[in-house]
Design a protein around this motif. Structure first.
Motif, PDB file in Angstrom:
ATOM      1  N   ASP A 739       0.998  -1.284   0.473  1.00 12.56           N
ATOM      2  CA  ASP A 739       0.003  -0.194   0.379  1.00 12.56           C
ATOM      3  C   ASP A 739       1.132   1.369  -0.282  1.00 12.56           C
ATOM      4  N   TYR A 740       1.464   1.231   1.316  1.00 13.28           N
ATOM      5  CA  TYR A 740       2.669   2.197   0.892  1.00 13.28           C
ATOM      6  C   TYR A 740       3.567   2.634  -0.217  1.00 13.28           C
ATOM      7  N   ASN A 741       3.573   2.062  -1.115  1.00 13.72           N
ATOM      8  CA  ASN A 741       4.875   2.157  -2.504  1.00 13.72           C
ATOM      9  C   ASN A 741       3.612   2.450  -3.347  1.00 13.72           C
ATOM     10  N   ILE A 742       2.078   1.780  -3.703  1.00 16.91           N
ATOM     11  CA  ILE A 742       1.889   2.185  -4.484  1.00 16.91           C
ATOM     12  C   ILE A 742       1.261   4.156  -5.136  1.00 16.91           C
ATOM     13  N   HIS A 743       0.805   4.257  -3.341  1.00 17.33           N
ATOM     14  CA  HIS A 743       0.757   5.348  -3.048  1.00 17.33           C
ATOM     15  C   HIS A 743       1.642   6.531  -3.348  1.00 17.33           C
ATOM     16  N   VAL A 744       3.104   6.407  -2.824  1.00 14.75           N
ATOM     17  CA  VAL A 744       4.227   6.875  -3.453  1.00 14.75           C
ATOM     18  C   VAL A 744       4.437   7.472  -5.423  1.00 14.75           C
ATOM     19  N   SER A 745       4.387   5.952  -6.062  1.00 11.03           N
ATOM     20  CA  SER A 745       4.857   6.351  -6.834  1.00 11.03           C
ATOM     21  C   SER A 745       3.676   6.975  -7.727  1.00 11.03           C
ATOM     22  N   ASP A 746       2.474   6.195  -7.440  1.00 14.50           N
ATOM     23  CA  ASP A 746       0.756   6.584  -7.881  1.00 14.50           C
ATOM     24  C   ASP A 746       1.001   8.697  -7.987  1.00 14.50           C
ATOM     25  N   ARG A 747       1.064   8.989  -6.918  1.00 16.75           N
ATOM     26  CA  ARG A 747       1.453  10.230  -6.202  1.00 16.75           C
ATOM     27  C   ARG A 747       2.025  10.924  -7.330  1.00 16.75           C
ATOM     28  N   PHE A 748       3.274  10.356  -7.274  1.00 14.11           N
ATOM     29  CA  PHE A 748       4.293  10.609  -8.074  1.00 14.11           C
ATOM     30  C   PHE A 748       4.250  10.536 -10.226  1.00 14.11           C
ATOM     31  N   ALA A 749       3.495   9.997 -10.845  1.00 16.13           N
ATOM     32  CA  ALA A 749       3.236   9.940 -11.686  1.00 16.13           C
ATOM     33  C   ALA A 749       1.703  10.814 -11.985  1.00 16.13           C
ATOM     34  N   GLN A 750       1.046  11.046 -10.927  1.00 14.91           N
ATOM     35  CA  GLN A 750       0.042  12.210 -11.271  1.00 14.91           C
ATOM     36  C   GLN A 750       1.084  13.290 -11.692  1.00 14.91           C
ATOM     37  N   ALA A 751       1.876  13.750 -10.699  1.00 14.56           N
ATOM     38  CA  ALA A 751       2.629  14.964 -10.053  1.00 14.56           C
ATOM     39  C   ALA A 751       3.157  15.174 -12.055  1.00 14.56           C
ATOM     40  N   LEU A 752       3.932  14.010 -12.339  1.00 15.97           N
ATOM     41  CA  LEU A 752       4.508  14.256 -13.822  1.00 15.97           C
ATOM     42  C   LEU A 752       3.374  14.532 -14.785  1.00 15.97           C
ATOM     43  N   GLU A 753       2.672  14.029 -14.655  1.00 19.87           N
ATOM     44  CA  GLU A 753       2.159  13.958 -15.978  1.00 19.87           C
ATOM     45  C   GLU A 753       1.410  15.373 -16.063  1.00 19.87           C
ATOM     46  N   ARG A 754       1.045  16.502 -14.463  1.00 21.03           N
ATOM     47  CA  ARG A 754       0.444  17.404 -14.474  1.00 21.03           C
ATOM     48  C   ARG A 754       1.966  18.343 -15.214  1.00 21.03           C
ATOM     49  N   GLY A 755       2.816  17.956 -14.753  1.00 24.62           N
ATOM     50  CA  GLY A 755       4.192  18.944 -15.684  1.00 24.62           C
ATOM     51  C   GLY A 755       5.318  18.850 -14.925  1.00 24.62           C
ATOM     52  N   ALA A 756       5.152  18.580 -13.633  1.00 21.00           N
ATOM     53  CA  ALA A 756       6.654  18.808 -13.229  1.00 21.00           C
ATOM     54  C   ALA A 756       7.574  18.346 -13.259  1.00 21.00           C
ATOM     55  N   ASP A 757       8.457  17.745 -13.302  1.00 19.12           N
ATOM     56  CA  ASP A 757       9.916  17.815 -13.287  1.00 19.12           C
ATOM     57  C   ASP A 757       9.700  16.541 -12.711  1.00 19.12           C
ATOM     58  N   PRO A 758      10.839  15.580 -12.184  1.00 17.09           N
ATOM     59  CA  PRO A 758      11.529  14.006 -11.492  1.00 17.09           C
ATOM     60  C   PRO A 758      10.630  14.643 -10.343  1.00 17.09           C
ATOM     61  N   ALA A 759      12.183  15.590 -10.483  1.00 15.07           N
ATOM     62  CA  ALA A 759      12.353  15.682  -8.345  1.00 15.07           C
ATOM     63  C   ALA A 759      10.968  16.879  -8.156  1.00 15.07           C
ATOM     64  N   THR A 760      10.951  17.551  -8.672  1.00 14.89           N
ATOM     65  CA  THR A 760       9.292  18.438  -7.851  1.00 14.89           C
ATOM     66  C   THR A 760       8.684  17.526  -7.160  1.00 14.89           C
ATOM     67  N   ALA A 761       7.787  16.143  -8.658  1.00 14.32           N
ATOM     68  CA  ALA A 761       6.913  15.323  -8.549  1.00 14.32           C
ATOM     69  C   ALA A 761       7.511  14.226  -7.766  1.00 14.32           C
ATOM     70  N   LEU A 762       8.334  14.290  -7.263  1.00 18.64           N
ATOM     71  CA  LEU A 762       9.757  12.951  -5.541  1.00 18.64           C
ATOM     72  C   LEU A 762       8.522  13.950  -5.145  1.00 18.64           C
ATOM     73  N   TYR A 763       9.092  15.508  -4.397  1.00 15.56           N
ATOM     74  CA  TYR A 763       8.852  16.096  -3.933  1.00 15.56           C
ATOM     75  C   TYR A 763       7.506  16.232  -3.332  1.00 15.56           C
ATOM     76  N   THR A 764       6.783  16.241  -4.028  1.00 16.27           N
ATOM     77  CA  THR A 764       5.072  16.308  -4.154  1.00 16.27           C
ATOM     78  C   THR A 764       4.985  15.516  -3.541  1.00 16.27           C
ATOM     79  N   ALA A 765       5.369  13.991  -4.218  1.00 13.64           N
ATOM     80  CA  ALA A 765       4.491  12.236  -3.615  1.00 13.64           C
ATOM     81  C   ALA A 765       4.820  12.113  -2.477  1.00 13.64           C
ATOM     82  N   VAL A 766       6.090  12.599  -1.691  1.00 10.78           N
ATOM     83  CA  VAL A 766       7.375  12.237  -0.039  1.00 10.78           C
ATOM     84  C   VAL A 766       6.365  13.153   1.224  1.00 10.78           C
ATOM     85  N   THR A 767       6.637  14.625   0.665  1.00  7.99           N
ATOM     86  CA  THR A 767       6.110  15.585   1.642  1.00  7.99           C
ATOM     87  C   THR A 767       4.379  15.172   1.598  1.00  7.99           C
TER      88      THR A 767
END
Length: 847
Positions: A739-767
């Motif tokens: 469950d934990y990994n799915i939430h992070v990776s899916d949030r990361f993918a959503q942020a990328l689709e909205r135009g964020a770069d990888p670092a920003t997308a990761l920051y959004t997902a993890v925080t």
């Protein structure tokens, strides 16, 4: 945006736009589901032993012994033991024996006992002594009482001394402290043999309930000497006390810790209450659906609620934290809830699907209770998914709308967005940007090293060595552990210390000696078994002697009473050590002529006179840890095999349980690995369909595979054995970790689709997601950590494995998974790594 996202968003919009209608529909649906709860079948229909068909060397030896040595009873019977103990005097005195016979007279006059009691179904020292005094082996209990009353103390003592001089009767009815041939014993037991309709395979039959109640109630009325039983009615107060002790020892600290963590995570009473409503309804739905489908609840009653509560708390945290993120200063309640529900529901759906794959993999188990547990938990997971994308958002909208109309501001900061947690959670992102390959390599090495420790983990059937620390018994009020001080527990401890089991299967271990029985070295191996049994700490001794039944013991006993056999026996023993060293086949022939019934218990002879195997019976103590007992029996077998060509296999409760359940535990672990492979394929397919990257889905599974390896390594390091229960619980708790990994990776993918770069997308997902994950890990971990207070080793292992798996799952999801995702985005998805390094993420994506 993928097609699943679009569908979920439309559902979220409907739920938030029509929250009152949703509440009404869910209320009606819940009422209908709850009607299934009274229909739940809690018990398993089949016996555990009937279903477990695991083939092991010990199991095959057991079948061989049963086929070639065991006596077949025409009618199944069940035994109930009644104990007479005189701590201040002599239980074999005339007065104590009379008290026991009067007890027999009382209970046998009851229809509950008389209707199912076997003819001559009451045996024990009082009967053996009184029949001799009466001079009639067929004397009834009234005649026995009359004869005993007419005798004086000296006559009774003389009969006792010549009756109990060793052998089967002495071992069966008198305690280990009794010195053979003496007239005094602190206790004795009587056995009541009852007819039963049928005896379950691989289990001991139980006497009729009414008969057990009668024996118990009559015993409760006698205390001089003390008379007690150990059946289900004697056990009831102990079970109730143990349940009460467990609740008071575990529940208060668990509630305090959980509420403290939830207060820290939510900082809002209303959200806590709404979240608990979702948790409770999810568990009720699980049981209601089980009832409607007619699926026995079995282990689901115990394990199911714990896991579904943990998962539901996690879902609730994600719902509320994402809502807090998405509700800006100008956003209304419905709009923010619609966006946040649509955002987390995709991850919830993936969690439900992957968890279902993991849990339903248990359908391959040979045990129905495991199959039903897999179904039950899957239904619970699906129920939680439905509840937390419909009922909980609808309740939240209604509650916040009502409170805001009264002037309360319902805008809150999400956990993980504060100034203290944000730097901690985002550190995984910073490390990923600077040293992702190093993080991945270290994690892979650690996980692989842990997995390699699997071969070294101690295998046990189950853990039963309960030890209660003194401080637990000294806690104030009802929190003190008092089950160990109950009359039943004290009587049980005494019985296990002083008496053998009352059935061959539980009272001794049989050693199948497979070699040439006519070879003198084979008999030497049997003699080594006698010596090893004498030296063992787990064998049952009476008066300092371990009564091993073997070809050698039968030969010695027969030679003492049969001169013709004695001549053959001693003639074949040229060394005088009691072990024939020549003409062994002639000794066997003579033994079968002199004592055929005794000989066939320990020597296998075919119809054409060929000798094939030997059997050695070693008495064992009761109440020992099965791991300790099993290891000791294998040590005796090793002593017998040393220097001999024979193969020796110990067959007993401990060795069978350890062998079969250890294999079953390995099977469960293999099933878990297959389930992980299934989850990997499923996520790869879904992410390919929804996010255009199968590799992203596969990478999501890597941390949980590493968790498996690290948990295995930790079990080996801290000495937690792999048992049937710990393997099952480990496989289930891993289902929570994905469950934990799915939430992070899916949030990361959503942020990328909205135009964020990888670092920003990761920051959004993890925080963003990481805060909810932290709250979930702390809440669930705190609850399960309190199980470490329980004196039962199975419960402690349960708590330890769950806490360890949850902690590792969280840590890897926020500190290792970001490195995997960053490498994927920059190396595979062809994002500009240089540009990413220049980006300094400081704010989360609030879309």
């Amino acid at each position: 945006m993928g097609r699943i996202d679009d569908t979920i968003d439309r559902i979220a919009a409907i739920v938030t736009a029509h929250n009152r209608l949703v509440l009404l529909v869910m209320l009606v649906a819940t009422a209908g589901v709850l009607m299934g709860i009274p229909q739940i079948e809690a018990e398993q229909e089949e016996a555990f032993g009937d279903e477990l068909e695991t083939q092991t060397e010990v199991g095959e030896a057991a079948e061989y012994v049963d086929d070639n040595y065991a006596d077949e009873d025409d009618e199944p019977t069940a035994t109930s033991n009644v104990y007479v103990r005189d701590d201040t005097g002599n239980a074999l005195s005339q007065a104590a024996l009379l008290e026991a016979l009067e007890y027999q007279q009382e209970v046998t006059e009851s229809d509950a006992v008389a209707d199912s009691l076997e003819e001559d179904g009451v045996v024990g020292p009082p009967n053996a002594i009184a029949m001799q005094l009466a001079g009639d082996p067929d004397a009834d209990v009234d005649e026995q009482i009359e004869a005993l009353e007419a005798a004086d103390d000296d006559e009774v003592a003389a009969v006792v001394e010549r009756t109990f001089t060793g052998g089967e009767a002495t071992q069966a009815f008198l305690p280990a402290s009794y010195e053979s041939g003496t007239a005094e014993a602190e206790s004795f037991r009587m056995q009541f043999e009852f007819e039963v309709d049928e005896a379950p395979e691989n289990q001991l039959a139980s006497p009729p309930e009414d008969a057990q109640r009668t024996l118990f109630e009559a015993a409760e009325e006698r205390d001089d000497p003390d008379v007690f039983t150990l059946g289900e009615f004697a056990q009831e107060p102990w079970i109730e006390q143990q349940q009460s002790d467990t609740v008071w020892l575990i529940l208060p600290p668990a509630l305090v810790l959980v509420l403290a963590v939830l207060a820290f995570a939510y900082r809002d009473v209303v959200d806590v209450l709404i979240g608990f409503v979702g948790v409770v309804v999810s568990v009720l739905w699980m049981f209601g659906i089980l009832g409607w489908l007619g699926i026995p609840a079995g282990m689901t009653i115990i394990i199911g609620p714990v896991l579904i509560v943990a998962l539901s708390i996690d879902f609730g945290l994600h719902v509320f934290m994402r809502y807090r993120e998405h509700r800006g200063p100008e956003d209304g309640i419905r709009e923010a809830m619609s966006r946040s529900t649509g955002s987390v529901a995709v991850a919830f759906l993936l969690v439900a699907l992957t968890a279902a794959i993991g849990f339903l993999s248990n359908l391959t188990s040979p045990l129905s209770m495991i199959r039903e547990l897999g179904i039950g938990i899957t239904l619970g997971v699906l129920s939680a998914f439905v509840i937390f994308v419909t009922l909980v958002p609808a309740l939240k909208i209604g509650a916040d709308g009502l409170l805001e109309r009264f002037g309360f501001d319902r805008r809150k900061t999400a956990l993980g967005k504060g100034r203290y947690l944000r730097p901690v959670l985002s550190s995984g992102v910073h490390v990923a940007r600077r040293a992702a390959p190093v993080v991945v390599v270290v994690a892979l090495v650690a996980g692989t090293a842990g997995g390699l420790a699997y071969a070294d983990i101690d295998r046990q059937g189950f853990q039963q060595d309960i030890e209660v620390a003194d401080w637990k018994t000294e806690l104030p009020g009802p929190m003190a552990w008092e089950a160990a001080d109950t009359e039943y527990q004290q009587n049980l401890a005494y019985e296990q210390e002083q008496y053998q089991g009352d059935h061959e299967f539980t009272s001794s271990t049989r050693f199948l000696v497979d070699g040439d029985p006519t070879d003198p070295e084979t008999l030497e191996a049997v003699a080594d078994g006698h010596a090893a049994a004498d030296d063992s700490d787990v064998t049952y001794s009476q008066g300092g002697e371990v009564a091993v039944l073997s070809p050698l013991s039968v030969m010695a006993e027969t030679a003492a009473t049969d001169e013709e056999f004695a001549e053959v026996y001693h003639g074949a023993d040229t060394t005088g050590d009691g072990v024939p060293n020549q003409d062994v086949d002639e000794v066997y022939d003579a033994l079968f002529d002199a004592a055929p019934e005794q000989a066939e218990q320990v020597i296998e002879r075919t119809d054409d006179g060929e000798y094939r195997t030997l059997l050695v019976h070693v008495p064992v103590q009761q109440g020992l840890d099965v791991g300790e007992q099993g290891d000791a029996m294998h040590d005796i077998a090793d002593e017998m095999e040393d220097g001999s060509a024979a193969s020796v296999t110990p067959v007993g409760v401990a060795t069978l349980n350890n062998a079969e359940l250890a294999v079953l535990a390995d099977d469960i672990m293999e099933t878990m690995l297959i389930a992980l492979a299934g989850v990997l394929v499923a996520l790869a397919a879904i992410y390919r369909f929804e996010r255009d990257s199968a590799l992203l889905g596969a990478l999501t599974v890597v941390p949980i595979a590493l968790v498996v390896g690290l948990v295995i390594g930790s079990m080996s390091l801290f000495g937690v054995p792999l048992t049937f229960v710990t393997a099952l619980l480990m496989s289930i708790t891993i289902g929570l970790g994905i469950d934990y990994n799915i939430h992070v990776s899916d949030r990361f993918a959503q942020a990328l689709e909205r135009g964020a770069d990888p670092a920003t997308a990761l920051y959004t997902a993890v925080t963003g997601t990481g805060g909810a994950l932290l709250g979930s890990a702390l809440t669930s971990g705190a609850a399960f950590a309190t199980l470490l207070l329980h004196p039962g080793p199975q419960i402690r292992s349960f708590g330890a494995i769950v806490v360890l798996a949850l902690a590792l799952s969280f840590l890897l999801s926020v500190f290792v998974l970001p490195s995997l995702l960053y490498l994927w985005a920059t190396r595979v998805a062809e994002w500009d790594a240089a540009e990413s390094h220049e980006t300094r993420p400081s704010v989360a994506d609030n879309d």
